[in-house]
Scaffold this motif. Structure first.
Motif, mmCIF file in Angstrom:
data_model
loop_
_atom_site.group_PDB
_atom_site.id
_atom_site.type_symbol
_atom_site.label_atom_id
_atom_site.label_comp_id
_atom_site.label_asym_id
_atom_site.label_seq_id
_atom_site.Cartn_x
_atom_site.Cartn_y
_atom_site.Cartn_z
ATOM 1 N N VAL A 89 0.853 -1.194 0.000
ATOM 2 C CA VAL A 89 0.000 0.000 0.000
ATOM 3 C C VAL A 89 0.886 1.240 0.000
ATOM 4 O O VAL A 89 2.086 1.175 0.289
ATOM 5 N N TYR A 90 0.279 2.387 -0.333
ATOM 6 C CA TYR A 90 0.956 3.679 -0.258
ATOM 7 C C TYR A 90 0.267 4.547 0.789
ATOM 8 O O TYR A 90 -0.967 4.576 0.878
ATOM 9 N N TRP A 91 1.061 5.277 1.551
ATOM 10 C CA TRP A 91 0.522 6.273 2.470
ATOM 11 C C TRP A 91 -0.171 7.358 1.659
ATOM 12 O O TRP A 91 0.354 7.835 0.657
ATOM 13 N N ASP A 92 -1.362 7.736 2.078
ATOM 14 C CA ASP A 92 -2.150 8.738 1.354
ATOM 15 C C ASP A 92 -1.693 10.133 1.769
ATOM 16 O O ASP A 92 -2.116 10.674 2.790
ATOM 17 N N ASN A 93 -0.810 10.718 0.969
ATOM 18 C CA ASN A 93 -0.336 12.081 1.224
ATOM 19 C C ASN A 93 -0.167 12.806 -0.110
ATOM 20 O O ASN A 93 -0.310 12.204 -1.178
ATOM 21 N N PRO A 94 0.111 14.107 -0.110
ATOM 22 C CA PRO A 94 0.164 14.855 -1.377
ATOM 23 C C PRO A 94 1.175 14.314 -2.373
ATOM 24 O O PRO A 94 0.904 14.325 -3.588
ATOM 25 N N ASN A 104 -1.585 9.720 -14.616
ATOM 26 C CA ASN A 104 -2.975 9.460 -14.999
ATOM 27 C C ASN A 104 -3.446 8.079 -14.549
ATOM 28 O O ASN A 104 -4.155 7.363 -15.273
ATOM 29 N N ILE A 105 -3.051 7.720 -13.326
ATOM 30 C CA ILE A 105 -3.446 6.440 -12.737
ATOM 31 C C ILE A 105 -4.537 6.695 -11.704
ATOM 32 O O ILE A 105 -4.346 7.495 -10.775
ATOM 33 N N SER A 106 -5.677 6.042 -11.855
ATOM 34 C CA SER A 106 -6.754 6.171 -10.877
ATOM 35 C C SER A 106 -6.385 5.434 -9.594
ATOM 36 O O SER A 106 -5.760 4.368 -9.633
ATOM 37 N N VAL A 107 -6.768 6.004 -8.453
ATOM 38 C CA VAL A 107 -6.462 5.386 -7.170
ATOM 39 C C VAL A 107 -7.745 5.088 -6.416
ATOM 40 O O VAL A 107 -8.806 5.626 -6.706
ATOM 41 N N SER A 108 -7.620 4.216 -5.449
ATOM 42 C CA SER A 108 -8.741 3.892 -4.570
ATOM 43 C C SER A 108 -8.202 3.698 -3.165
ATOM 44 O O SER A 108 -6.989 3.668 -2.948
ATOM 45 N N GLN A 109 -9.107 3.573 -2.218
ATOM 46 C CA GLN A 109 -8.707 3.308 -0.837
ATOM 47 C C GLN A 109 -7.883 2.037 -0.785
ATOM 48 O O GLN A 109 -8.280 1.006 -1.308
ATOM 49 N N GLY A 110 -6.717 2.121 -0.166
ATOM 50 C CA GLY A 110 -5.854 0.952 -0.100
ATOM 51 C C GLY A 110 -6.150 0.088 1.111
ATOM 52 O O GLY A 110 -6.529 0.587 2.166
ATOM 53 N N THR A 111 -6.001 -1.203 0.944
ATOM 54 C CA THR A 111 -6.125 -2.136 2.059
ATOM 55 C C THR A 111 -5.037 -3.184 1.911
ATOM 56 O O THR A 111 -4.627 -3.531 0.806
ATOM 57 N N VAL A 222 -4.018 2.915 -3.268
ATOM 58 C CA VAL A 222 -3.363 2.049 -4.244
ATOM 59 C C VAL A 222 -3.946 2.396 -5.610
ATOM 60 O O VAL A 222 -4.992 3.035 -5.702
ATOM 61 N N ASN A 223 -3.257 1.985 -6.688
ATOM 62 C CA ASN A 223 -3.892 2.210 -7.980
ATOM 63 C C ASN A 223 -5.083 1.274 -8.134
ATOM 64 O O ASN A 223 -5.062 0.116 -7.721
ATOM 65 N N ALA A 224 -6.156 1.803 -8.701
ATOM 66 C CA ALA A 224 -7.476 1.177 -8.613
ATOM 67 C C ALA A 224 -7.537 -0.209 -9.226
ATOM 68 O O ALA A 224 -8.318 -1.055 -8.766
ATOM 69 N N ASP A 225 -6.745 -0.481 -10.259
ATOM 70 C CA ASP A 225 -6.863 -1.789 -10.916
ATOM 71 C C ASP A 225 -6.083 -2.883 -10.199
ATOM 72 O O ASP A 225 -6.096 -4.032 -10.618
ATOM 73 N N GLY A 226 -5.395 -2.523 -9.109
ATOM 74 C CA GLY A 226 -4.707 -3.532 -8.311
ATOM 75 C C GLY A 226 -3.378 -3.987 -8.871
ATOM 76 O O GLY A 226 -2.720 -4.848 -8.283
#
Length: 462
Positions: A89-94, A104-111, A222-226
């Motif tokens: 996972v990646y830490w959600d920061n700027p 241009n990579i879509s992201v989603s909540q990481g788990t 994380v990037n949305a497509d996993g």
């Protein structure tokens, strides 16, 4: 007289090294850039994106066949499913948001990957631990961590360094009555080395506020497509000929002034190439095995020769012969705090592809892929004999592997007391060289933070 002799010797050594570069790269293609980047992991890729956006030319030298470093993704050949067996996972920061948005990579909540019911087993003898569960990080630990804010995003230590930070972690826990927290700190899967001997400084630096926000608070993306390798493939496509894959620097000279610049001889699949650049970003782990060919002077060698360790390996394996409804986690049956023995596998975790597991392995000494996979096979064969419902006839099939060594190299207490991290910070920019590898922190977003702080100086010098 001694200093004059030393100066002459260093000058002669530099001249000899320059001659070797000329000889090795004679008639080689010359690549002229503002900045040369050694290491195409998260940090090197992030630096390159920023340099490009600022109008600076660059070239990346990467020894592997892909960009991404600790990001390791295997694609199941039957289903195409991506299996991430390195970074999770990646830490959600700027800076993380910038990295994905820029590509241009879509992201989603990481788990973190959802594990099946975990079996806790001593991988040295197959003993299964009953009534065991991993405890949570407690406030007592967080209170201790917050006593040392200067190790949250690097290691900018005060002088003198607090002696408590230089205690082995077990002694620190005893001194501050953190026994209950020992279970949570000792059960972290991505730690390297012998956890019972790790200095408190490195425990806090590794399990810092960012990591707690990731693991406990879920502040991750994380990037949305996993497929965690996707951003680096996009970056590689954008960078084009500015990336030299499967390539290594064989020798280099670095001047003492900006006008002297940097000259590198690089071995590539297409033959030797010579890079001439104004500045060098060293985005690989800054240890002697990586830096030896760059013509270090005494000041540099005095720093980097003190760092070592961090042997960590990951892979993907199928046909393990164990029941598919479990994760398998290494815990010592009779050790204090159930610390697992090193060297050894940390765990075997199931993936979205039935029957396919990823594993992590840590060691005290460097190991080859063959050694890691052989030791992992031995562990699986042991577990087949000790876990009910296993097939002892199953032969493990290793389908992916990645070395993360050296991961977060460390040094000893005496070197820390003597100010080695102060010297490291002071050497930034010296001989046109900047260091952003995983010496100060381990997570990609924190490495990006450190790189972002250095980039204005690098851009000004280039």
């Amino acid at each position: 007289m001694k200093s004059i002799t030393l100066g002459i010797n260093l000058s002669l050594a530099a001249s000899a090294l320059a001659y070797r570069i000329n000889a090795q790269c004679q008639n080689a293609q010359v690549i002229t850039r503002d900045v040369a980047i050694v290491g195409g992991g998260a940090t090197g890729t992030y630096a390159a994106l920023n340099l490009k956006d600022e109008g600076k030319s660059f070239v990346i030298v990467e020894r592997k066949s892909y960009l991404g470093g600790h990001t390791a993704t295997y694609h199941d050949p039957t289903t195409g499913t991506p299996i991430n067996y390195g970074l999770q996972v990646y830490w959600d920061n700027p800076n993380s948001r910038y990295f994905f948005n820029r590509l241009n990579i879509s992201v989603s909540q990481g788990t973190f990957p959802s594990s099946k019911a975990s079996l806790y087993i001593d991988f040295t003898d197959g003993t299964q631990l009953t009534n065991y569960s991993v405890p949570t990080i407690k406030q007592d630990y967080i209170n201790e961590l917050h006593k040392y804010p200067y190790i949250e995003n690097g290691l900018e230590l005060p002088d003198p360094v607090p002696e408590d930070l230089l205690l082995p972690w077990q002694e620190y826990m005893d001194k501050f009555n953190l026994t209950d927290d020992a279970y949570s700190t000792y059960s972290r899967p991505a730690a390297t080395g012998d956890l019972t001997k790790t200095l408190a400084l490195y425990v806090f630096n590794n399990l810092n506020t960012v990591m707690i926000e990731e693991e406990v608070d879920g502040k991750t993306i994380v990037n949305a497509d996993g497929d965690y390798g996707e951003p680096y493939r996009v970056a590689l496509n954008e960078f084009g000929d500015n990336v030299l894959l499967n390539s290594t620097v064989t020798s280099g000279t670095r001047g003492n002034t900006t006008s002297d610049g940097v000259t590198l001889c690089v071995s590539t699949p297409q033959g030797n190439k010579q890079i001439v650049a104004k500045q060098l970003i060293f985005a690989a782990p800054p240890v002697m095995e990586n830096l030896g060919v760059f013509g270090l002077d005494q000041k540099e060698e005095a720093i980097f020769s003190k760092f070592a360790g961090g042997m960590f390996y990951t892979g993907v394996v199928t046909n393990i012969g164990l029941p598919a409804n479990n994760s398998y986690v290494n815990r010592g049956a009779s050790t204090d705090y159930h610390v697992y023995s090193v060297p050894g596998n940390v765990m075997f975790n199931p993936t979205k592809v039935e029957g396919t597991y990823y594993y992590w392995y840590t060691s005290l000494e460097p190991m080859t892929q063959q050694q890691v996979e052989s030791a992992t096979r031995d562990t699986l064969k042991l577990l087949q004999k000790s876990v009910k419902g296993s097939s002892t006839e199953a032969e493990p099939n290793f389908v992916a592997y990645n070395s993360h060594a050296p991961l977060h190299p460390t040094t000893d207490a005496d070197s820390i007391r003597a100010g080695i991290y102060r010297d490291y910070y002071n050497i930034q920019g010296y001989r046109n060289t900047w260091y952003t590898g995983s010496l100060l922190v381990t997570g990609s977003p924190q490495l990006w933070n450190i790189t972002a702080q250095l980039l204005p100086k690098i851009i000004a010098a280039a």
